[in-house]
Design an enzyme around this catalytic site. Structure first.
Site, PDB file in Angstrom:
ATOM      1  N   SER A  42      -9.795   2.038   2.653  1.00 19.74           N
ATOM      2  CA  SER A  42      -8.874   2.773   1.814  1.00 19.74           C
ATOM      3  C   SER A  42      -7.860   1.899   1.084  1.00 19.74           C
ATOM      4  O   SER A  42      -7.250   2.358   0.125  1.00 19.74           O
ATOM      5  CB  SER A  42      -8.135   3.801   2.668  1.00 19.74           C
ATOM      6  OG  SER A  42      -7.312   3.162   3.611  1.00 19.74           O
ATOM      7  N   LYS A  54       0.846  -1.195   0.000  1.00 24.70           N
ATOM      8  CA  LYS A  54       0.000   0.000   0.000  1.00 24.70           C
ATOM      9  C   LYS A  54       0.884   1.248   0.000  1.00 24.70           C
ATOM     10  O   LYS A  54       1.928   1.259   0.671  1.00 24.70           O
ATOM     11  CB  LYS A  54      -0.922  -0.030   1.230  1.00 24.70           C
ATOM     12  CG  LYS A  54      -1.973   1.074   1.260  1.00 24.70           C
ATOM     13  CD  LYS A  54      -2.900   0.895   2.471  1.00 24.70           C
ATOM     14  CE  LYS A  54      -3.957   1.994   2.532  1.00 24.70           C
ATOM     15  NZ  LYS A  54      -4.889   1.824   3.687  1.00 24.70           N
ATOM     16  N   SER A  88     -10.099  -0.337   6.865  1.00 22.76           N
ATOM     17  CA  SER A  88      -9.506  -0.213   5.530  1.00 22.76           C
ATOM     18  C   SER A  88      -8.850  -1.452   4.948  1.00 22.76           C
ATOM     19  O   SER A  88      -8.495  -1.460   3.777  1.00 22.76           O
ATOM     20  CB  SER A  88      -8.481   0.922   5.522  1.00 22.76           C
ATOM     21  OG  SER A  88      -9.162   2.133   5.358  1.00 22.76           O
TER      22      SER A  88
HETATM   23  N1  GLN Z   1     -13.280   4.293   6.125  1.00 23.69           N
HETATM   24  C1  GLN Z   1     -12.668   4.663   7.339  1.00 23.69           C
HETATM   25  C2  GLN Z   1     -12.278   6.122   7.284  1.00 23.69           C
HETATM   26  O1  GLN Z   1     -12.522   6.723   6.311  1.00 23.69           O
HETATM   27  C3  GLN Z   1     -11.504   3.797   7.643  1.00 23.69           C
HETATM   28  C4  GLN Z   1     -10.239   4.193   6.997  1.00 23.69           C
HETATM   29  C5  GLN Z   1      -9.053   3.331   7.367  1.00 23.69           C
HETATM   30  O2  GLN Z   1      -9.202   2.292   8.009  1.00 23.69           O
HETATM   31  N2  GLN Z   1      -7.874   3.795   7.009  1.00 23.69           N
HETATM   32  O3  GLN Z   1     -11.712   6.664   8.179  1.00 23.69           O
END
Ligand code: GLN
Length: 481
Positions: free
Chosen positions: A157, A82, A181
């Site tokens: 994400s 990532k 995410s």
């Molecule tokens: N969707 C969640 C957010 O927008 C989780 C994001 C993540 O785990 N990095 O914060």
């Protein structure tokens, strides 16, 4: 050597065994994978960078090391990373304009662990900018597609990691999980995603979003690969003071293929009206299957679940506003031109460097921390967080693992939530609790909806209970075939 092996659908475990037997070299493997990556990229848009030259060099070095008797568990195995995890000499852009041109001077601890095990770093995967989002639509680089449907999001994400593993252009990938995410994109794309216990895996070298919630974890094609990756990635690290000084079990060797007598909790708060019918049906039939396999199903309650989204979005934004203060145009990546003085430079850089979701979070986070509002928001959120953690502590007295859906819906269409942040945030309802409590959780495929989109089942385990949820996930995966 020289035999052409069809990589489609092979797990990392199967690939490792081919490499070990010598009927596939890492160079052959990586060069074949690079072709697939190039071929799929116009369809999936999963990578922000493909490391063509350096991947082949690493693969050749791995082949040579094998000849010299080296026995690394991941020797010659390609891993996708990532874009928020530092790999020395590679860009680390967090899919943000802010980090354009930034090249990492060092390896994250997970990377050095994987490197010592022999892994080859083949590419960097697309993500929501600074890991903020649930669709990868917030990337400033490109729009990653769901491998099951080109007009749907891969989740986020870690959308590029999930799309590449499920779509065939990666064998395993690293993701980060602050509020879901890893698990949510794994669920949307149909692969396995594991969020380890807070402290299990070092975050040194992960670009921080919300430091009390962030964990790094693997996205894989099956549960065995997840166990194997976790084993290599875990362990205490003097460079991350939150990493735990505990023994790392041999997760993959210990995998048990049955759930006889395992107590599985079903939290009533996670089966609510408003959930997709197909998701509800798939999870309930997965639970029935686990029960048929000999698990004991226990009704449990996690009473503070309804406050989880509010709590998460206060704590995560507060921490993000502090963590992202470092991007000022002086130290990293992008700097806006034509500034009149330093203050003007900071302002222009942050205005032009961050996308709108990141700005929204910085503003929200700054607000909840500001004097006068701190007690009402941040302090209250911290107290509720303690209650959420206590919910889990109480629940795990009565069960060994907890089953829930990963998300209330399957992958949604591009644009469907992008203009409505609240709608996007609400999709995180079932995942953020594990981060708030600090326990571990895994998402494992359990079915398809009527549109042919994957559905994931989530298993929560107690802190350091990865083996328990890996076992249930493994037994389920085996039974499902
Ligand atoms: N969707 C969640 C957010 O927008 C989780 C994001 C993540 O785990 N990095 O914060």
């Amino acid at each position: 050597m020289g035999m052409k092996i069809d990589l489609t659908g092979l797990s990392m475990g199967q690939i490792i065994s081919h490499l070990g037997k010598g009927d596939l070299s890492s160079e052959e493997l990586v060069s074949q994978l690079l072709d697939v990556m190039q071929e799929k990229e116009p369809v999936l848009d999963a990578f922000t960078m493909i490391n063509t030259d350096s991947a082949l060099q690493q693969a050749r070095a791995a082949d040579k090391a094998r000849k010299d008797g080296c026995k690394g568990v991941l020797l010659g195995v390609p891993v996708a990373v990532k874009d928020n995890i530092n790999v020395a000499g590679q860009p680390c852009g967090c899919s943000s304009r802010m980090l354009k041109g930034y090249v990492s001077p060092y390896d994250a601890t997970v990377i050095s662990r994987l490197r010592s095990a022999g892994a080859v770093f083949v590419g960097r995967t697309n993500m929501d900018e600074f890991a903020m989002g649930g669709s990868t639509e917030n990337s400033s680089v490109k729009v990653t597609k769901n491998p099951h449907s080109r007009d749907r999001v891969p989740g986020g994400s870690s959308g590029g990691s999930a799309a590449s593993v499920a779509g065939g252009s990666a064998i395993v990938a690293l993701g980060s999980d602050t509020g879901g995410s890893i698990r949510q994109p794994a669920s949307f794309c149909g692969c396995v995603g594991l969020k380890p216990t807070y402290g299990r895996v070092s975050r040194y070298g992960l670009v921080a979003f919300a430091s009390s919630l962030d964990q790094i974890g693997p996205l894989t094609r099956d549960v065995t690969d997840s166990a194997l990756m976790l084993e290599v990635m875990s362990g205490q690290d003097s460079l991350d003071s939150t990493s735990l000084n505990v023994e790392v079990p041999r997760f993959s060797a210990e995998l048990k293929g049955n759930v006889k007598g395992v107590r599985i909790g079903l939290p009533r708060e996670y089966f609510v009206p408003g959930m997709d019918k197909d998701v509800d049906t798939a999870i309930k039939s997965a639970v029935r299957k686990l029960s048929d396999m000999g698990a004991e199903i226990v009704d449990i309650s996690l009473p503070h679940t309804e406050y989880a989204i509010a709590t998460y979005y206060i704590i995560a934004t507060a921490e993000a506003s502090a963590n992202l203060a470092r991007f000022d145009g002086v130290r990293y990546g992008f700097r806006a031109p034509d500034a009149e003085d330093p203050m003007d430079m900071y302002c222009r850089t942050r205005a032009a460097g961050f996308g709108s979701e990141v700005k929204r979070r910085i503003i929200l986070g700054t607000y909840v921390l500001s004097s006068g509002y701190y007690d009402a928001y941040y302090l209250t959120a911290q107290k509720v967080r303690t209650l959420i953690r206590k919910d889990f502590d109480d629940a795990f007295k009565r069960c060994d693992a907890i089953v829930t859906p990963v998300t209330p819906t399957t992958a949604f269409k591009f644009g469907e939530r992008a203009s409505d942040p609240l709608k996007m945030y609400l999709g995180d309802i079932f995942t953020v609790t594990a981060n708030l409590a600090g326990n571990c959780a895994i998402s494992v495929p359990c079915g398809m909806d009527s549109n042919g989109l994957p559905i994931g089942m989530q298993l929560f385990g107690p802190a350091l209970g990865e083996q328990a949820i890996l076992n249930v996930a493994f037994a389920f995966e085996k039974a499902r075939g």
